[in-house]
Write a protein that holds these residues in place. Structure first.
Motif, PDB file in Angstrom:
ATOM      1  N   ILE A  45       0.849  -1.200   0.000  1.00 16.93           N
ATOM      2  CA  ILE A  45       0.000   0.000   0.000  1.00 16.93           C
ATOM      3  C   ILE A  45       0.883   1.248   0.000  1.00 16.93           C
ATOM      4  O   ILE A  45       0.641   2.204  -0.742  1.00 16.93           O
ATOM      5  CB  ILE A  45      -0.948  -0.001   1.221  1.00 16.93           C
ATOM      6  CG1 ILE A  45      -2.000  -1.103   1.093  1.00 16.93           C
ATOM      7  CG2 ILE A  45      -1.601   1.375   1.419  1.00 16.93           C
ATOM      8  CD1 ILE A  45      -2.746  -1.410   2.391  1.00 16.93           C
ATOM      9  N   GLN A  46       1.924   1.232   0.818  1.00 11.61           N
ATOM     10  CA  GLN A  46       2.806   2.393   0.916  1.00 11.61           C
ATOM     11  C   GLN A  46       3.575   2.649  -0.379  1.00 11.61           C
ATOM     12  O   GLN A  46       3.836   3.799  -0.723  1.00 11.61           O
ATOM     13  CB  GLN A  46       3.759   2.224   2.097  1.00 11.61           C
ATOM     14  CG  GLN A  46       3.033   2.342   3.422  1.00 11.61           C
ATOM     15  CD  GLN A  46       3.891   1.964   4.611  1.00 11.61           C
ATOM     16  OE1 GLN A  46       4.818   1.165   4.506  1.00 11.61           O
ATOM     17  NE2 GLN A  46       3.567   2.524   5.773  1.00 11.61           N
ATOM     18  N   ILE A  47       3.905   1.599  -1.101  1.00 10.20           N
ATOM     19  CA  ILE A  47       4.541   1.801  -2.415  1.00 10.20           C
ATOM     20  C   ILE A  47       3.583   2.559  -3.328  1.00 10.20           C
ATOM     21  O   ILE A  47       3.970   3.529  -3.989  1.00 10.20           O
ATOM     22  CB  ILE A  47       4.947   0.450  -3.061  1.00 10.20           C
ATOM     23  CG1 ILE A  47       6.090  -0.197  -2.283  1.00 10.20           C
ATOM     24  CG2 ILE A  47       5.345   0.658  -4.529  1.00 10.20           C
ATOM     25  CD1 ILE A  47       6.383  -1.630  -2.719  1.00 10.20           C
ATOM     26  N   ALA A  48       2.331   2.120  -3.368  1.00  8.21           N
ATOM     27  CA  ALA A  48       1.340   2.789  -4.223  1.00  8.21           C
ATOM     28  C   ALA A  48       1.156   4.247  -3.807  1.00  8.21           C
ATOM     29  O   ALA A  48       1.120   5.144  -4.657  1.00  8.21           O
ATOM     30  CB  ALA A  48       0.012   2.038  -4.172  1.00  8.21           C
ATOM     31  N   VAL A  49       1.060   4.490  -2.507  1.00  6.12           N
ATOM     32  CA  VAL A  49       0.892   5.861  -2.010  1.00  6.12           C
ATOM     33  C   VAL A  49       2.122   6.699  -2.360  1.00  6.12           C
ATOM     34  O   VAL A  49       2.008   7.860  -2.771  1.00  6.12           O
ATOM     35  CB  VAL A  49       0.614   5.874  -0.491  1.00  6.12           C
ATOM     36  CG1 VAL A  49       0.634   7.291   0.067  1.00  6.12           C
ATOM     37  CG2 VAL A  49      -0.721   5.195  -0.190  1.00  6.12           C
ATOM     38  N   PHE A  51       4.137   6.338  -4.930  1.00  9.18           N
ATOM     39  CA  PHE A  51       4.099   6.681  -6.352  1.00  9.18           C
ATOM     40  C   PHE A  51       2.988   7.672  -6.676  1.00  9.18           C
ATOM     41  O   PHE A  51       3.129   8.502  -7.575  1.00  9.18           O
ATOM     42  CB  PHE A  51       4.002   5.418  -7.219  1.00  9.18           C
ATOM     43  CG  PHE A  51       5.352   4.840  -7.520  1.00  9.18           C
ATOM     44  CD1 PHE A  51       6.090   5.274  -8.605  1.00  9.18           C
ATOM     45  CD2 PHE A  51       5.911   3.880  -6.688  1.00  9.18           C
ATOM     46  CE1 PHE A  51       7.353   4.776  -8.863  1.00  9.18           C
ATOM     47  CE2 PHE A  51       7.172   3.369  -6.935  1.00  9.18           C
ATOM     48  CZ  PHE A  51       7.895   3.828  -8.029  1.00  9.18           C
ATOM     49  N   TYR A  52       1.901   7.612  -5.939  1.00  9.04           N
ATOM     50  CA  TYR A  52       0.834   8.598  -6.115  1.00  9.04           C
ATOM     51  C   TYR A  52       1.380   9.996  -5.811  1.00  9.04           C
ATOM     52  O   TYR A  52       1.199  10.934  -6.584  1.00  9.04           O
ATOM     53  CB  TYR A  52      -0.356   8.255  -5.201  1.00  9.04           C
ATOM     54  CG  TYR A  52      -1.538   9.167  -5.410  1.00  9.04           C
ATOM     55  CD1 TYR A  52      -2.374   8.989  -6.509  1.00  9.04           C
ATOM     56  CD2 TYR A  52      -1.819  10.200  -4.530  1.00  9.04           C
ATOM     57  CE1 TYR A  52      -3.462   9.832  -6.714  1.00  9.04           C
ATOM     58  CE2 TYR A  52      -2.905  11.036  -4.722  1.00  9.04           C
ATOM     59  CZ  TYR A  52      -3.727  10.848  -5.816  1.00  9.04           C
ATOM     60  OH  TYR A  52      -4.798  11.671  -6.021  1.00  9.04           O
ATOM     61  N   HIS A  53       2.073  10.123  -4.679  1.00  5.11           N
ATOM     62  CA  HIS A  53       2.667  11.413  -4.310  1.00  5.11           C
ATOM     63  C   HIS A  53       3.753  11.834  -5.292  1.00  5.11           C
ATOM     64  O   HIS A  53       3.826  13.007  -5.673  1.00  5.11           O
ATOM     65  CB  HIS A  53       3.270  11.345  -2.898  1.00  5.11           C
ATOM     66  CG  HIS A  53       2.262  11.318  -1.806  1.00  5.11           C
ATOM     67  ND1 HIS A  53       1.251  12.240  -1.661  1.00  5.11           N
ATOM     68  CD2 HIS A  53       2.121  10.462  -0.761  1.00  5.11           C
ATOM     69  CE1 HIS A  53       0.530  11.964  -0.599  1.00  5.11           C
ATOM     70  NE2 HIS A  53       1.032  10.878  -0.032  1.00  5.11           N
ATOM     71  N   TYR A  54       4.588  10.901  -5.682  1.00  5.72           N
ATOM     72  CA  TYR A  54       5.709  11.193  -6.578  1.00  5.72           C
ATOM     73  C   TYR A  54       5.219  11.764  -7.900  1.00  5.72           C
ATOM     74  O   TYR A  54       5.716  12.786  -8.381  1.00  5.72           O
ATOM     75  CB  TYR A  54       6.511   9.911  -6.790  1.00  5.72           C
ATOM     76  CG  TYR A  54       7.818  10.051  -7.528  1.00  5.72           C
ATOM     77  CD1 TYR A  54       8.568  11.209  -7.523  1.00  5.72           C
ATOM     78  CD2 TYR A  54       8.325   8.960  -8.229  1.00  5.72           C
ATOM     79  CE1 TYR A  54       9.785  11.302  -8.190  1.00  5.72           C
ATOM     80  CE2 TYR A  54       9.536   9.034  -8.898  1.00  5.72           C
ATOM     81  CZ  TYR A  54      10.256  10.209  -8.881  1.00  5.72           C
ATOM     82  OH  TYR A  54      11.453  10.287  -9.543  1.00  5.72           O
ATOM     83  N   ARG A  55       4.221  11.121  -8.469  1.00  2.52           N
ATOM     84  CA  ARG A  55       3.700  11.581  -9.765  1.00  2.52           C
ATOM     85  C   ARG A  55       3.087  12.968  -9.642  1.00  2.52           C
ATOM     86  O   ARG A  55       3.131  13.759 -10.575  1.00  2.52           O
ATOM     87  CB  ARG A  55       2.665  10.574 -10.280  1.00  2.52           C
ATOM     88  CG  ARG A  55       2.106  10.962 -11.633  1.00  2.52           C
ATOM     89  CD  ARG A  55       1.282   9.894 -12.267  1.00  2.52           C
ATOM     90  NE  ARG A  55       0.254   9.401 -11.369  1.00  2.52           N
ATOM     91  CZ  ARG A  55      -0.396   8.267 -11.579  1.00  2.52           C
ATOM     92  NH1 ARG A  55      -0.128   7.516 -12.622  1.00  2.52           N
ATOM     93  NH2 ARG A  55      -1.319   7.879 -10.736  1.00  2.52           N
ATOM     94  N   ARG A  56       2.531  13.312  -8.474  1.00  4.46           N
ATOM     95  CA  ARG A  56       1.908  14.607  -8.254  1.00  4.46           C
ATOM     96  C   ARG A  56       2.924  15.683  -7.852  1.00  4.46           C
ATOM     97  O   ARG A  56       2.564  16.833  -7.644  1.00  4.46           O
ATOM     98  CB  ARG A  56       0.841  14.494  -7.163  1.00  4.46           C
ATOM     99  CG  ARG A  56      -0.314  13.596  -7.573  1.00  4.46           C
ATOM    100  CD  ARG A  56      -1.454  13.606  -6.589  1.00  4.46           C
ATOM    101  NE  ARG A  56      -2.172  14.881  -6.749  1.00  4.46           N
ATOM    102  CZ  ARG A  56      -2.148  15.851  -5.853  1.00  4.46           C
ATOM    103  NH1 ARG A  56      -1.480  15.733  -4.733  1.00  4.46           N
ATOM    104  NH2 ARG A  56      -2.806  16.970  -6.078  1.00  4.46           N
ATOM    105  N   LYS A  64       8.829   9.790   2.175  1.00  3.37           N
ATOM    106  CA  LYS A  64       8.396   9.312   3.488  1.00  3.37           C
ATOM    107  C   LYS A  64       7.706   7.949   3.363  1.00  3.37           C
ATOM    108  O   LYS A  64       8.014   7.023   4.115  1.00  3.37           O
ATOM    109  CB  LYS A  64       7.447  10.339   4.115  1.00  3.37           C
ATOM    110  CG  LYS A  64       6.949   9.962   5.479  1.00  3.37           C
ATOM    111  CD  LYS A  64       6.035  11.052   6.019  1.00  3.37           C
ATOM    112  CE  LYS A  64       5.465  10.664   7.372  1.00  3.37           C
ATOM    113  NZ  LYS A  64       4.557  11.681   7.893  1.00  3.37           N
ATOM    114  N   MET A  65       6.793   7.830   2.412  1.00  3.62           N
ATOM    115  CA  MET A  65       6.071   6.567   2.225  1.00  3.62           C
ATOM    116  C   MET A  65       7.001   5.461   1.724  1.00  3.62           C
ATOM    117  O   MET A  65       6.899   4.318   2.155  1.00  3.62           O
ATOM    118  CB  MET A  65       4.925   6.740   1.230  1.00  3.62           C
ATOM    119  CG  MET A  65       3.682   7.332   1.807  1.00  3.62           C
ATOM    120  SD  MET A  65       2.870   6.238   2.994  1.00  3.62           S
ATOM    121  CE  MET A  65       3.210   7.109   4.504  1.00  3.62           C
TER     122      MET A  65
END
Length: 164
Positions: A45-49, A51-56, A64-65
């Protein structure tokens, strides 16, 4: 073989790159099954989060994630392998991504090193059935990139239209 939510996670991660949805499907699985705070599912889950932050462009949140994910996944080697993923390939890949996030490199998606051929086939077929390409580049769909905002606005609009 594998939980459907895990297959959905991999489908989103490698198909439409909807990292927010990746987080949602695995978090639901994690909660429903009463798993521990430091389970392998939380690391994914943290990997997905991350990458969500990274792309944004939220490098601080992404790093951090990713650091939290690395800490959890490092301690869950056997569980990673039981999910059909090469721990030996995944960890250096994520460490490299974390470094790229820290140094301000542009976002680029990754693919999990899936060892289980049946899992890989099922996931690729699922992605293909959705009209997507496995492991392709992001289409940079604004809705997917900013899904938490669109979702929040959608939730607000539901309440605004309720008549008493």
């Amino acid at each position: 073989m594998f939980p459907l939510s895990y297959i959905e996670f991999l489908t989103h991660f490698h198909g439409d790159r909807d990292f927010f949805e990746c987080h949602e499907v695995l978090e639901d699985h994690w909660k429903k099954n009463g798993m521990k705070k430091h389970s392998v599912w939380v690391g994914l889950i943290q990997i997905a989060v991350s990458f969500y932050h990274y792309r944004r462009g939220n490098r601080i949140g992404a790093v951090k994630m990713m650091k939290k994910a690395l800490e959890i996944l490092d301690k869950n080697r056997t569980e990673i392998y039981s999910l059909g993923i090469s721990h030996d390939q995944l960890m250096p890949m994520l460490i490299r991504c974390c470094h790229e996030m820290q140094t301000g490199s542009s976002y680029k998606p990754i693919s999990f090193p899936i060892l289980d051929s049946e899992l890989l086939t099922v996931c690729k077929e699922r992605v293909h059935s959705l009209g997507l390409v496995w492991g392709g580049d992001d289409e940079l769909d604004e809705f997917i990139i900013n899904k938490h905002i669109a979702r929040r606005d959608f939730d607000k609009s539901r309440f605004e239209t309720v008549k008493v």
